[in-house]
Design a protein around this motif. Structure first.
Motif, short mmCIF file in Angstrom:
data_model
loop_
_atom_site.label_atom_id
_atom_site.label_comp_id
_atom_site.label_asym_id
_atom_site.label_seq_id
_atom_site.Cartn_x
_atom_site.Cartn_y
_atom_site.Cartn_z
N GLY A 133 -3.93 5.03 -5.82
CA GLY A 133 -3.99 3.99 -4.91
C GLY A 133 -3.68 2.77 -5.57
N VAL A 134 -4.36 1.31 -4.70
CA VAL A 134 -4.26 0.14 -4.88
C VAL A 134 -5.85 -0.17 -4.22
CG1 VAL A 134 -1.84 0.28 -4.74
CG2 VAL A 134 -3.30 -0.76 -2.45
N VAL A 135 -6.17 -1.45 -5.23
CA VAL A 135 -7.34 -1.88 -4.96
C VAL A 135 -7.22 -2.93 -4.20
CG1 VAL A 135 -9.45 -2.86 -5.93
CG2 VAL A 135 -8.15 -1.10 -7.06
N VAL A 136 -7.74 -3.06 -2.94
CA VAL A 136 -7.99 -4.27 -2.70
C VAL A 136 -8.77 -4.61 -2.07
CG1 VAL A 136 -7.76 -5.81 -0.10
CG2 VAL A 136 -6.50 -3.22 -0.57
N THR B 81 -7.48 1.88 -1.51
CA THR B 81 -6.43 2.73 -0.76
C THR B 81 -4.85 2.97 -0.28
OG1 THR B 81 -6.24 2.11 2.17
CG2 THR B 81 -5.47 0.43 0.09
N ALA B 82 -4.97 4.39 0.40
CA ALA B 82 -2.90 4.67 0.31
C ALA B 82 -2.98 5.19 1.45
CB ALA B 82 -2.50 4.95 -0.72
N THR C 198 -8.89 4.74 3.34
CA THR C 198 -9.89 3.55 2.87
C THR C 198 -11.09 4.62 2.11
OG1 THR C 198 -10.49 3.22 4.72
CG2 THR C 198 -8.30 1.74 3.74
N ILE C 199 -11.95 3.71 0.96
CA ILE C 199 -12.52 3.85 0.28
C ILE C 199 -13.38 3.04 0.02
CG2 ILE C 199 -13.91 5.31 -0.87
CD1 ILE C 199 -11.65 7.04 -1.72
N ARG C 200 -14.82 2.53 0.59
CA ARG C 200 -15.56 1.12 -0.22
C ARG C 200 -16.47 1.77 -1.11
NH1 ARG C 200 -19.61 0.00 2.76
NH2 ARG C 200 -19.69 1.86 3.71
N PHE C 201 -16.08 0.43 -2.10
CA PHE C 201 -16.77 1.16 -2.97
C PHE C 201 -18.26 -0.38 -3.57
CE2 PHE C 201 -13.74 3.31 -4.02
CZ PHE C 201 -14.34 4.51 -4.81
N ILE D 159 0.91 -1.89 -0.23
CA ILE D 159 0.16 0.03 -0.15
C ILE D 159 0.83 1.48 -0.28
CG2 ILE D 159 -1.30 1.40 1.09
CD1 ILE D 159 -2.72 -1.22 2.26
N PRO D 160 0.69 2.16 -1.07
CA PRO D 160 1.49 3.20 -1.30
C PRO D 160 1.44 4.04 -0.10
CG PRO D 160 -0.05 2.76 -2.91
CD PRO D 160 -0.24 2.23 -1.65
#
Length: 188
Positions: free
Chosen positions: A178-181, A155-156, A160-163, A72-73
């Motif tokens: 960011g990166v996708v988790v 997230t980064a 965090t952002i939930r979609f 995670i950046p």
């Protein structure tokens, strides 16, 4: 389903042995509520809030499973949720903002074509800031432990952002650095 409570006698078990026991449960994919020389293995029931309520009731902390997370950046970081919402707005939209709790909710451009959630209010993104990288990672792992709800996380830094929609999440990850988790992340 029942939760499992374990109390380890401090005369027989060292602090390290208590920690090793808790780590063993977490490594095997369990959420643990712990304090002192005792812990509760919390069985999943469909919501991360369940283990948080147990922890509040017994004055303990929630330790989510130790799922593997991607790299995670460290940046970008945001000073407040509105600054993160403004950045998201420039990427995939963030209209109709509402902050009912620690999470700021808003509607992305995908909300009208692919609505989600039982509320039916059209808000399809949940934004949250975290005090530290470990708090962020614990929050992500707690969400990943919920097999009943589809979550696409970006997230980064300290956020965090939930979609609800994976395509919107991927587009936001590119736009925000960011990166996708994914909810289906490797849980080991």
């Amino acid at each position: 389903m029942e939760n499992e409570i374990q109390v380890l006698d401090p005369g027989k078990f060292s602090r390290n042995e208590v920690g090793d026991s808790i780590a063993g449960w977490r490594t095997s994919g369990n959420t643990v509520v712990a304090a002192g020389n005792w812990f509760i293995r919390v069985l999943p029931n469909g919501t991360p809030a369940y283990s948080q309520r147990i922890a509040e009731a017994v004055d303990a902390v929630v330790l989510p499973p130790l799922y593997h997370l991607p790299s995670i950046p460290e940046t970008p970081r945001y000073g407040n949720a509105d600054a993160l919402a403004d950045a998201l707005d420039a990427s995939v939209g963030c209209a109709r903002r509402k902050k009912p709790s620690a999470e700021l909710l808003c509607s992305t451009k995908a909300a009208t074509t692919r609505p989600c959630g039982a509320s039916g209010d059209g808000r399809d993104a949940g934004l949250r800031l975290h005090a530290s990288a470990s708090a962020r990672d614990d929050y992500i792992r707690l969400l990943l432990s919920d097999d009943h709800v589809s979550r696409h996380l970006v997230t980064a830094g300290n956020w965090t952002i939930r979609f609800c929609d994976s395509a919107t999440g991927r587009e936001a990850a590119r736009g925000l650095g960011g990166v996708v988790v994914e909810h289906t992340a490797d849980k080991r």
